[in-house]
Design an enzyme around this catalytic site. Structure first.
Site, PDB file in Angstrom:
ATOM      1  N   TYR A  62       0.598  -1.053   0.146  1.00 33.24           N
ATOM      2  CA  TYR A  62       0.074   0.498  -0.286  1.00 33.24           C
ATOM      3  C   TYR A  62       1.042   1.223   0.165  1.00 33.24           C
ATOM      4  O   TYR A  62       1.648   1.200   0.672  1.00 33.24           O
ATOM      5  CB  TYR A  62      -1.058  -0.031   0.770  1.00 33.24           C
ATOM      6  CG  TYR A  62      -2.889  -0.676   0.987  1.00 33.24           C
ATOM      7  CD1 TYR A  62      -2.873   0.181   0.425  1.00 33.24           C
ATOM      8  CD2 TYR A  62      -2.790  -1.358   1.133  1.00 33.24           C
ATOM      9  CE1 TYR A  62      -4.024  -0.262  -0.023  1.00 33.24           C
ATOM     10  CE2 TYR A  62      -3.983  -1.950   1.056  1.00 33.24           C
ATOM     11  CZ  TYR A  62      -4.757  -1.253   0.010  1.00 33.24           C
ATOM     12  OH  TYR A  62      -5.924  -1.699   0.095  1.00 33.24           O
ATOM     13  N   GLU A  64      -0.933   4.703  -0.328  1.00 36.50           N
ATOM     14  CA  GLU A  64      -1.476   5.920  -0.209  1.00 36.50           C
ATOM     15  C   GLU A  64      -0.834   7.692  -0.099  1.00 36.50           C
ATOM     16  O   GLU A  64       0.183   7.325   0.801  1.00 36.50           O
ATOM     17  CB  GLU A  64      -2.433   5.884   0.064  1.00 36.50           C
ATOM     18  CG  GLU A  64      -3.752   5.020  -0.025  1.00 36.50           C
ATOM     19  CD  GLU A  64      -4.843   4.578   0.891  1.00 36.50           C
ATOM     20  OE1 GLU A  64      -4.953   5.740   1.495  1.00 36.50           O
ATOM     21  OE2 GLU A  64      -5.892   3.727   0.686  1.00 36.50           O
ATOM     22  N   ASP A 208      -6.824  14.668 -24.718  1.00 35.69           N
ATOM     23  CA  ASP A 208      -6.789  12.861 -24.048  1.00 35.69           C
ATOM     24  C   ASP A 208      -6.725  11.950 -25.649  1.00 35.69           C
ATOM     25  O   ASP A 208      -6.775  11.959 -27.080  1.00 35.69           O
ATOM     26  CB  ASP A 208      -8.514  12.874 -24.221  1.00 35.69           C
ATOM     27  CG  ASP A 208      -8.752  11.409 -24.007  1.00 35.69           C
ATOM     28  OD1 ASP A 208      -7.624  10.223 -24.374  1.00 35.69           O
ATOM     29  OD2 ASP A 208      -9.859  10.705 -23.608  1.00 35.69           O
ATOM     30  N   THR A 234      -4.059   6.158 -22.306  1.00 35.42           N
ATOM     31  CA  THR A 234      -3.592   5.441 -21.084  1.00 35.42           C
ATOM     32  C   THR A 234      -2.477   4.894 -21.500  1.00 35.42           C
ATOM     33  O   THR A 234      -1.737   5.612 -22.035  1.00 35.42           O
ATOM     34  CB  THR A 234      -4.725   4.448 -21.477  1.00 35.42           C
ATOM     35  OG1 THR A 234      -4.732   4.042 -23.243  1.00 35.42           O
ATOM     36  CG2 THR A 234      -6.036   4.740 -21.596  1.00 35.42           C
ATOM     37  N   LYS A 237      -1.677   1.302 -25.060  1.00 34.54           N
ATOM     38  CA  LYS A 237      -2.460   1.847 -26.492  1.00 34.54           C
ATOM     39  C   LYS A 237      -1.216   1.764 -26.994  1.00 34.54           C
ATOM     40  O   LYS A 237      -0.326   0.401 -27.828  1.00 34.54           O
ATOM     41  CB  LYS A 237      -3.582   2.441 -26.587  1.00 34.54           C
ATOM     42  CG  LYS A 237      -4.657   2.137 -26.159  1.00 34.54           C
ATOM     43  CD  LYS A 237      -5.730   3.259 -26.195  1.00 34.54           C
ATOM     44  CE  LYS A 237      -7.199   2.893 -25.495  1.00 34.54           C
ATOM     45  NZ  LYS A 237      -7.064   3.741 -24.333  1.00 34.54           N
ATOM     46  N   ARG A 243      -1.836  -2.095 -18.767  1.00 33.23           N
ATOM     47  CA  ARG A 243      -2.618  -1.151 -18.495  1.00 33.23           C
ATOM     48  C   ARG A 243      -2.892  -0.210 -17.398  1.00 33.23           C
ATOM     49  O   ARG A 243      -2.541  -0.303 -16.862  1.00 33.23           O
ATOM     50  CB  ARG A 243      -3.969  -2.749 -18.324  1.00 33.23           C
ATOM     51  CG  ARG A 243      -5.838  -2.392 -18.418  1.00 33.23           C
ATOM     52  CD  ARG A 243      -5.968  -3.105 -18.259  1.00 33.23           C
ATOM     53  NE  ARG A 243      -6.211  -4.380 -20.056  1.00 33.23           N
ATOM     54  CZ  ARG A 243      -6.097  -3.641 -21.265  1.00 33.23           C
ATOM     55  NH1 ARG A 243      -7.493  -2.558 -21.040  1.00 33.23           N
ATOM     56  NH2 ARG A 243      -5.662  -4.469 -22.325  1.00 33.23           N
TER      57      ARG A 243
HETATM   58  N1  DSN Z   1     -12.215   1.534 -24.805  1.00 30.78           N
HETATM   59  C1  DSN Z   1     -11.377   1.666 -25.376  1.00 30.78           C
HETATM   60  C2  DSN Z   1     -11.112   1.688 -26.711  1.00 30.78           C
HETATM   61  O1  DSN Z   1     -10.890   0.489 -27.497  1.00 30.78           O
HETATM   62  O2  DSN Z   1      -9.874   2.561 -27.746  1.00 30.78           O
HETATM   63  C3  DSN Z   1     -11.009   3.414 -24.835  1.00 30.78           C
HETATM   64  O3  DSN Z   1     -11.531   3.385 -23.891  1.00 30.78           O
END
Ligand code: DSN
Length: 428
Positions: A62, A64, A208, A234, A237, A243
């Site tokens: 933990y 925090e 974003d 994120t 990707k 993730r």
């Molecule tokens: N679900 C994601 C995507 O596939 O683009 C976005 O959150």
């Protein structure tokens, strides 16, 4: 990297002795990932080193709070890994402040809203069916419930955002926040004019970049830094990490963002994911990542050309980034039917709403193929053209189950020539 592979491999193999049922499921997905052509543009293959860090002892702690200011003792190494992530992210993106604790892109966006807005404030964002994201204000999402959301979209004729129309919408709606970026926009985004539009109405600008973070880090797409007040992304990707998500912002917004994440939104951060982020960021700073990002764009262009040559229509006529939107409105089948037929043929895509889609978001009239995962496997433009041809055959009803099984065998053979995780197994 080979040391990490050995460590992970020995550990993974031991799973089958401890929990054969779970090991069998993990092996099943490993084989699915290896044997299919994954074209979902938001998916990728994290490196074995990232997997090793994610599966590390840091899951036990933990932490925090933030480095140097924790609510738990024993955080010396947590501070070290989180500081490393922050410093690497700042260097990679030229960010002034980084919060590395959010678990997902949606949470990163909620944190940005909490820092910048009061409930009831107005947001101007891209409509989901035009390429936005549900966390940008869909009525059923917390953003749509808490804030007053107005939307911009793409033009029917061009499939592109008309910045003059966005400026007009900003003028008429006077939003407190404008969001640029989404999950299904295939064209390049220049962030400078968005800053001008935001300034013209005194709005904050949130970029974003979840989908294009790897392209920005690799220097093949323009950066929002210096234009946006807050940037969310994120990490799994095009950035090809574990993730998770990052919130980056101007220095003067640092404490508002940090308070919004903890204690505003989350408790203990996932420190094993933090360790994996550190490894991913090191990888993204290597010269080879620039080559990867450039190849992702070239491969997407080749895939788009192949699909156009095979008779598909694409929203906006093509792509500048890692994804494209196939418009199936003139075809006798839906996005769902097409994606299911492609899966039968070993090609994994996701169906996606297209602008002005007559079908529901569950069925859709579109597909959203992309190149990041296949590029990680080492595939190039000729493989993209091959896949585009096979996609055209696989979606036709006349191809039938037998025809799709034959395509599946070809795709499997292609995948075997570009192996992924060759040293990992969950079975002893
Ligand atoms: N679900 C994601 C995507 O596939 O683009 C976005 O959150």
């Amino acid at each position: 990297m080979s040391v990490a592979v050995k460590h992970v491999d020995a550990f993974h193999r031991s799973l089958s002795g401890i929990d054969p049922e779970a090991a069998r499921i993990l092996e099943g997905d490993l084989r699915r990932q290896r044997g299919n052509a994954v074209l979902i543009p938001s998916e990728n293959y994290a490196s074995p080193a990232v997997l090793a860090a994610q599966g590390s002892v840091m899951t036990n702690k933990y932490a925090e709070g933030y480095p140097g200011s924790r609510y738990y003792n024993g955080c010396e190494w947590m501070d070290a890994i989180e500081s490393l992530v922050i410093e690497r992210t700042k260097a990679l993106f030229n960010a002034e402040h980084v919060n590395a604790q959010t678990h997902s892109g949606s949470q990163a966006n909620v944190a940005a809203f909490q820092a910048l807005l009061e409930p009831g404030d107005r947001i101007l964002s891209m409509q989901l069916s035009h390429g936005g994201h549900l966390s940008h204000g869909l009525a059923q999402n917390i953003a749509g419930k808490l804030y007053d959301v107005a939307f911009y979209g793409v033009e029917e004729e061009t499939g592109r955002i008309d910045l003059n129309k966005v400026a007009d919408l900003a003028e008429s709606h006077r939003p407190r926040l404008i969001i640029v970026g989404g999950s299904a926009y295939p064209r390049l985004i220049d962030f400078a004019p968005w800053r001008e539009i935001a300034d013209s109405v005194g709005a904050h600008l949130l970029a974003d970049i979840a989908h294009i973070a790897g392209l920005i880090a690799g220097g093949v797409h323009p950066s929002p830094f210096g234009h946006a007040d807050v940037v969310t992304t994120t990490t799994h990707k095009t950035l090809r990490g574990p993730r998770g998500a990052l919130v980056m912002c101007r220095a003067d917004l640092a404490s508002a963002i940090d308070r919004a994440v903890f204690p505003g939104l989350q408790g203990g951060p996932f420190m094993h994911a933090m360790a994996a982020r550190a490894v991913n960021l090191k990888e993204a700073m290597e010269p080879s990542f620039k080559e990867y990002a450039a190849q992702v764009v070239k491969n997407a262009a080749a895939l788009a050309d192949g699909l156009l040559s095979a008779g598909f229509e694409l929203v906006s006529g093509g792509t500048d980034n890692h994804l494209m939107l196939v418009d199936l409105r003139k075809r006798p089948f839906s996005g769902k039917r097409a994606a299911d037929r492609l899966e039968e043929a070993g090609i994994i895509v996701n169906r996606n709403s297209i602008p002005n889609d007559p079908r529901s978001p569950f069925v859709t009239s579109g597909l959203r193929p992309g190149s990041p995962a296949l590029t990680t496997r080492g595939m190039g433009e000729s493989e993209m053209r091959f896949i585009a041809e096979r996609m055209a055959a696989a979606v036709k009803q006349s191809t039938g189950e037998k025809g799709r099984a034959a395509i599946r065998a070809e795709v499997k053979e292609l995948c075997a020539r570009f192996p992924i995780y060759p040293d990992i197994s969950y079975l002893s």
